[in-house]
Motif scaffolding. Structure first.
Motif, PDB file in Angstrom:
ATOM      1  N   MET A   2      -8.790   5.494  -4.998  1.00 15.45           N
ATOM      2  CA  MET A   2      -9.350   4.450  -4.148  1.00 15.45           C
ATOM      3  C   MET A   2      -9.504   3.133  -4.912  1.00 15.45           C
ATOM      4  SD  MET A   2      -9.404   5.864  -1.255  1.00 15.45           S
ATOM      5  CE  MET A   2     -10.308   4.722  -0.231  1.00 15.45           C
ATOM      6  N   ASP A   3      -9.867   3.202  -6.193  1.00 17.07           N
ATOM      7  CA  ASP A   3      -9.948   1.989  -7.012  1.00 17.07           C
ATOM      8  C   ASP A   3      -8.582   1.317  -7.099  1.00 17.07           C
ATOM      9  OD1 ASP A   3     -12.652   2.316  -7.471  1.00 17.07           O
ATOM     10  OD2 ASP A   3     -12.401   3.130  -9.501  1.00 17.07           O
TER      11      ASP A   3
ATOM     12  N   LEU B 236      -6.115   1.660  -4.988  1.00 18.61           N
ATOM     13  CA  LEU B 236      -5.789   1.168  -3.650  1.00 18.61           C
ATOM     14  C   LEU B 236      -6.451  -0.184  -3.398  1.00 18.61           C
ATOM     15  CD1 LEU B 236      -4.398   1.778  -0.943  1.00 18.61           C
ATOM     16  CD2 LEU B 236      -6.480   2.951  -0.243  1.00 18.61           C
ATOM     17  N   LEU B 237      -7.714  -0.295  -3.759  1.00 23.27           N
ATOM     18  CA  LEU B 237      -8.416  -1.569  -3.588  1.00 23.27           C
ATOM     19  C   LEU B 237      -7.800  -2.673  -4.442  1.00 23.27           C
ATOM     20  CD1 LEU B 237     -12.129  -0.415  -3.385  1.00 23.27           C
ATOM     21  CD2 LEU B 237     -10.764  -1.449  -1.568  1.00 23.27           C
ATOM     22  N   THR B 238      -7.359  -2.331  -5.625  1.00 18.64           N
ATOM     23  CA  THR B 238      -6.698  -3.309  -6.487  1.00 18.64           C
ATOM     24  C   THR B 238      -5.420  -3.824  -5.832  1.00 18.64           C
ATOM     25  OG1 THR B 238      -7.607  -2.298  -8.480  1.00 18.64           O
ATOM     26  CG2 THR B 238      -5.641  -3.654  -8.762  1.00 18.64           C
TER      27      THR B 238
ATOM     28  N   ASN C 188     -11.875   8.789  -6.663  1.00 20.33           N
ATOM     29  CA  ASN C 188     -12.379   7.474  -7.062  1.00 20.33           C
ATOM     30  C   ASN C 188     -11.300   6.618  -7.698  1.00 20.33           C
ATOM     31  OD1 ASN C 188     -14.946   8.002  -6.087  1.00 20.33           O
ATOM     32  ND2 ASN C 188     -15.717   8.721  -8.056  1.00 20.33           N
TER      33      ASN C 188
ATOM     34  N   TYR D 162       2.294   1.892  -3.427  1.00 23.65           N
ATOM     35  CA  TYR D 162       1.268   2.473  -4.293  1.00 23.65           C
ATOM     36  C   TYR D 162       1.129   3.975  -4.018  1.00 23.65           C
ATOM     37  CZ  TYR D 162      -3.388   3.712  -5.983  1.00 23.65           C
ATOM     38  OH  TYR D 162      -4.450   4.353  -6.588  1.00 23.65           O
TER      39      TYR D 162
ATOM     40  N   ILE E 183       0.842  -1.199   0.000  1.00 24.18           N
ATOM     41  CA  ILE E 183       0.000   0.000   0.000  1.00 24.18           C
ATOM     42  C   ILE E 183       0.878   1.250   0.000  1.00 24.18           C
ATOM     43  CG2 ILE E 183      -1.660   1.341   1.348  1.00 24.18           C
ATOM     44  CD1 ILE E 183      -2.849  -1.351   2.269  1.00 24.18           C
TER      45      ILE E 183
ATOM     46  N   ILE F 130      -4.732  -3.827  -2.596  1.00 30.13           N
ATOM     47  CA  ILE F 130      -5.111  -4.624  -1.418  1.00 30.13           C
ATOM     48  C   ILE F 130      -5.581  -6.012  -1.843  1.00 30.13           C
ATOM     49  CG2 ILE F 130      -6.786  -4.830   0.460  1.00 30.13           C
ATOM     50  CD1 ILE F 130      -6.634  -1.718   0.660  1.00 30.13           C
ATOM     51  N   ARG F 131      -6.427  -6.060  -2.831  1.00 34.92           N
ATOM     52  CA  ARG F 131      -6.919  -7.369  -3.316  1.00 34.92           C
ATOM     53  C   ARG F 131      -5.786  -8.236  -3.835  1.00 34.92           C
ATOM     54  NH1 ARG F 131     -11.688  -4.242  -5.962  1.00 34.92           N
ATOM     55  NH2 ARG F 131     -13.276  -4.445  -4.352  1.00 34.92           N
TER      56      ARG F 131
END
Length: 76
Positions: free
Chosen positions: A60-61, A63-65, A57, A5, A2, A67-68
């Protein structure tokens, strides 16, 4: 993962650690970017930076990628 990123995002936007810390601890934020701190509160300056650029947006997208990807074991 993270922190890396966030570092790439900050550099891409031309922001320095000094600008992000707003007079705070540069070493602390640097440690976050280098993976030596996992304090979730360190995300705040990067979210503010993305807001400044109208990219909340997409930030955050991304960031979620990240994390996943970490949860799936890819590390990226």
């Amino acid at each position: 993962m993270i922190g890396e990123y966030c570092r790439k995002y900050r550099i891409n936007k031309g922001a320095t650690l000094k600008e992000l810390t707003e007079g705070g601890q540069i070493k602390t934020l640097s440690a976050f970017e280098m993976g030596r701190s996992t304090n979730i509160h360190h995300l705040e300056p990067y979210i503010k930076l993305s807001s400044k650029h109208g990219e909340e947006n997409s930030f955050m997208d991304g960031l979620l990628t990240v994390i996943r990807g970490g949860l799936n074991g890819s590390g990226n």
